[in-house]
Design an enzyme around this catalytic site. Structure first.
Site, PDB file in Angstrom:
ATOM      1  CB  CYS A 167      -5.125 -23.664  24.593  1.00  0.00           C
ATOM      2  SG  CYS A 167      -3.804 -23.622  25.821  1.00  0.00           S
ATOM      3  NE  ARG A 207      -7.781 -19.586  19.231  1.00  0.00           N
ATOM      4  CZ  ARG A 207      -8.466 -19.268  20.315  1.00  0.00           C
ATOM      5  NH1 ARG A 207      -7.972 -19.529  21.502  1.00  0.00           N
ATOM      6  NH2 ARG A 207      -9.647 -18.706  20.224  1.00  0.00           N
ATOM      7  CD1 TRP A 217      -0.208 -20.692  23.325  1.00  0.00           C
ATOM      8  CD2 TRP A 217       1.895 -21.360  23.624  1.00  0.00           C
ATOM      9  NE1 TRP A 217       0.572 -20.071  22.376  1.00  0.00           N
ATOM     10  CE2 TRP A 217       1.868 -20.464  22.535  1.00  0.00           C
ATOM     11  CE3 TRP A 217       3.121 -21.926  24.004  1.00  0.00           C
ATOM     12  CZ2 TRP A 217       3.001 -20.110  21.827  1.00  0.00           C
ATOM     13  CZ3 TRP A 217       4.256 -21.567  23.290  1.00  0.00           C
ATOM     14  CH2 TRP A 217       4.188 -20.680  22.217  1.00  0.00           C
ATOM     15  CG  ASN A 264      -8.534 -23.272  25.370  1.00  0.00           C
ATOM     16  OD1 ASN A 264      -7.854 -24.253  25.148  1.00  0.00           O
ATOM     17  ND2 ASN A 264      -9.142 -22.598  24.403  1.00  0.00           N
ATOM     18  N   GLY A 265      -7.051 -22.339  29.540  1.00  0.00           N
ATOM     19  CA  GLY A 265      -7.058 -21.496  30.723  1.00  0.00           C
ATOM     20  C   GLY A 265      -6.288 -22.094  31.881  1.00  0.00           C
ATOM     21  CD  GLU A 324      -1.173   1.600  28.509  1.00  0.00           C
ATOM     22  OE1 GLU A 324      -1.879   0.925  27.750  1.00  0.00           O
ATOM     23  OE2 GLU A 324      -0.143   2.202  28.101  1.00  0.00           O
ATOM     24  CE  LYS A 326      -3.806   0.724  25.361  1.00  0.00           C
ATOM     25  NZ  LYS A 326      -2.528   1.382  25.150  1.00  0.00           N
ATOM     26  CD  GLU A 356      -2.224   4.270  22.088  1.00  0.00           C
ATOM     27  OE1 GLU A 356      -1.123   3.920  21.627  1.00  0.00           O
ATOM     28  OE2 GLU A 356      -2.928   3.531  22.799  1.00  0.00           O
ATOM     29  CG  HIS A 416       6.064  19.795  42.708  1.00  0.00           C
ATOM     30  ND1 HIS A 416       6.842  20.575  43.529  1.00  0.00           N
ATOM     31  CD2 HIS A 416       5.762  18.674  43.422  1.00  0.00           C
ATOM     32  CE1 HIS A 416       7.027  19.957  44.685  1.00  0.00           C
ATOM     33  NE2 HIS A 416       6.375  18.808  44.637  1.00  0.00           N
ATOM     34  CE  LYS A 418      -1.213  -4.587  17.868  1.00  0.00           C
ATOM     35  NZ  LYS A 418      -1.788  -4.084  19.121  1.00  0.00           N
TER      36      LYS A 418
END
Length: 607
Positions: free
Chosen positions: A2, A27, A74, A98-99, A479, A483, A486, A502, A602
């Site tokens: 928002c 946005r 939104w 917002n939120g 992940e 990160k 990357e 193992h 990206k």
């Protein structure tokens, strides 16, 4: 996300408010509105849909006034209708927001019990009534704002008008960015510097917990303890073509810090926190007919799907497979009646994933797509679109897009479990309530940044770093390793904790840090037993757990980071924050190009 704009001036503001909103269209939004005060009259114009609809409202019913606030929304609480559009108002208060207000349900019941009437389904209107009720006790606007903010849980930013004080705008932020702009004899408030770019380049960023009183000639800023503070004005380079980093060093850091608000907004599109139910948008097929789910994606999106596989199997009791989009068609996958293929892509243009989606459609499968760009090719070609509302993500290493994907997938898992008769109304209400707690818990995790940054110089010297976890914490370990490699170029691997013995345990020595993701819960004891095997071989352990976990098993670790204690169902969304911050600060310590790491793009639009 928002968007918020506020202006206090000596001149009419309505046209400039709309111009500011246009700068925030990137946005995404589904309704818009503005409010002004003029000659003691506080009035507003609102419209669902695009800004052109609001412009038509203003053309037929202009709004005079030299002070005003505006908003693009939104939908979170309540559908995108005129009644639910911002600003929301009572007799003497008008605000935009917002939120998400996590505890709005009991606050709403309090407002209704006081005999007040609500005209919308939103959490925002409840805050307007709380402010009005505070004024009725004789509180000043300052006191009403300060006392009301302390009652709110969640992630939010506000711009507020008081009818009887037509020379002041109030703003506040917690977990959602808000900036102040300084002009010549006028002041501005906005979600980001971009929205204020047409009016001023002198910007001050409010810090977490701040609230501010703006007059035409200056500001008074107060911190979360209501103590006066100073926030420095800087020269902004924002323009219509640039999304600013704000007061952050890199886009990645900014996007990590945006997660409480964008996850709140994403969840708001799928949850009804008042009824404590989940609703998916525009279902084109019967979820009850789903007999099997194939999750297809690449990179971080694939790992979001891996987390979701645990949720889907546990809640819906359907078999789930995790498929690399780049290999999917070459396996000649087997399609069966009742098969659902679920595709995940931030851009909606990932070439491998798009090709796999088309293959599944040709194979007669039910097809759903989780994407962040609802005008993308995948969004147009899928049967069921499950949009995230992360806003533009500039940093190449995905952060807020990942957690918004998790938020959508968690809601989808509940909906599928409900459709399959495996999740009853009571369990749905419990799970929905847990999801509404996520933004506040994310804020708590962000407060650990200083402690996490303190580990970075040591970890930056490592050649190899391992991550381990069990259950959904296993894909979070994957992940975390992804990160780190990357953006810091350190070799890192994620393992299921039980798999260490193992083979991978042969890598452990005093030079190999091991990041252990082990929040309290049913898998905790098993994971820490693997952690102790690492420590017995000289491995330097960084334990990511909660206070209880660290109290019982933190002794002897190289470092321990105490995350907010949450239910295991939502813990992946919270543990995402420290693993992102850890990767970020290690990369900063190494001096790499955080936002544009070498060899990466990206959006991968070729196979």
């Amino acid at each position: 996300m928002c968007g918020i704009i506020g202006i206090i001036s000596a001149e009419a503001v309505a046209d400039r408010l709309v111009d500011g909103l246009k700068r925030l269209e990137y946005r995404g939004y589904d309704s818009a509105g503005i409010a002004t005060i003029h000659d003691g009259v506080m009035d507003r114009r609102r419209a669902p849909g695009k800004l052109a609809n609001l412009a038509r409202e203003l053309a037929s019913q202009p709004l005079p006034g030299s002070i005003g606030i505006a908003h693009t929304r939104w939908a979170t609480h309540g559908a995108p209708t005129r009644d639910n559009a911002h600003p929301h108002a009572t007799e003497n208060v008008c605000l935009v927001h917002n939120g998400i207000i996590e505890n709005f349900k009991p606050l709403r019941e309090e407002v209704l019990a006081a005999g007040r009437t609500l005209s919308s389904d939103t959490d925002t209107e409840v805050v307007a009534h709380l402010l009005e009720m505070a004024l009725a006790t004789g509180a000043s606007p300052d006191d009403a704002v300060a006392s009301t903010l302390k009652r709110l849980h969640g992630a939010f930013s506000f711009a507020i008008l008081f009818r009887n004080h037509p020379d002041v705008i109030y703003g506040a932020r917690r977990g959602s960015p808000l900036v102040v702009g300084k002009g010549d004899g006028e002041m501005f408030l906005g979600s980001d510097a971009l929205g204020l770019a047409p009016f001023t380049n002198r910007i001050a960023y409010l810090e977490e917990g701040d609230w501010v009183r703006l007059t035409a000639n200056g500001t008074a800023v107060f911190d979360a303890a209501d103590q006066p503070v100073t926030r420095t004005f800087i020269t902004s380079s924002a323009s219509a073509a640039v999304i600013e980093k704000g007061n952050h060093r890199h886009y990645m850091e900014k996007e990590i810090h945006e997660q409480p608000i964008v996850v709140a907004q994403t969840l708001g599109a799928y949850l009804d926190p008042l009824a404590e139910t989940v609703a998916l948008p525009g279902l084109p097929f019967d979820l009850a007919a789903v007999k099997r789910v194939q999750i297809v994606a690449c990179g971080t999106a694939l790992l979001a799907g891996h987390v979701a596989s645990y949720w889907l199997e546990q809640l819906a009791r359907v078999p789930v497979s995790i498929e690399n989009a780049s290999e999917y068609r070459y396996r000649d996958p087997v399609y069966e009646d009742g098969g659902l293929c679920l595709f995940i892509s931030q851009s909606g243009e990932t070439a491998d994933t798009l090709a796999a989606l088309r293959h599944a459609l040709a194979g007669g499968q039910m097809v759903a797509a989780v994407v962040n760009v609802d005008t993308s090719t995948m969004a147009r070609e899928t049967q069921l679109l499950l949009p995230t509302h992360a806003g533009p993500e500039v940093g190449v290493a995905s952060t807020k897009a990942f957690t918004c994907q998790l938020a959508v997938l968690a809601a989808f898992a509940i909906a599928l479990g409900k459709a399959k008769g495996r999740v009853d109304a009571g369990e749905e209400a419990r799970l929905v309530h847990l999801l509404t707690e996520v933004p506040a818990a994310m804020n708590g995790a962000l407060r650990l940044e200083e402690a996490i940054a303190g580990l970075a110089p040591t970890l930056a010297k490592a050649r190899d770093i391992l991550y381990i976890g069990r259950g959904p914490d296993y894909p979070m370990a994957l992940e975390g390793a992804l990160k780190l490699k990357e953006i810091s170029y350190i070799h890192a691997e994620g393992y299921a904790a039980g798999e260490l013995k193992h083979g991978p345990i042969a890598l452990i020595d005093e030079h190999v840090p091991v990041i252990v993701i082990a929040p309290s819960g049913p898998r905790f004891e098993k994971t820490v037993s693997n952690m102790q095997e690492v420590m017995a071989r000289g491995g330097q352990v960084v334990l990511l757990s909660d206070a209880d976990g660290i109290a019982s098993h933190g002794q002897g670790t190289a470092a321990a980071i105490a995350l907010p204690a949450v239910d295991p169902f939502i813990s992946p969304l919270i543990s995402a924050i420290p693993i992102q911050l850890l990767a970020y600060h290690v990369a900063v310590a190494k001096g790499t190009d955080v936002d544009q790491p070498r060899n990466l793009a990206k959006s991968v639009t070729v196979e």
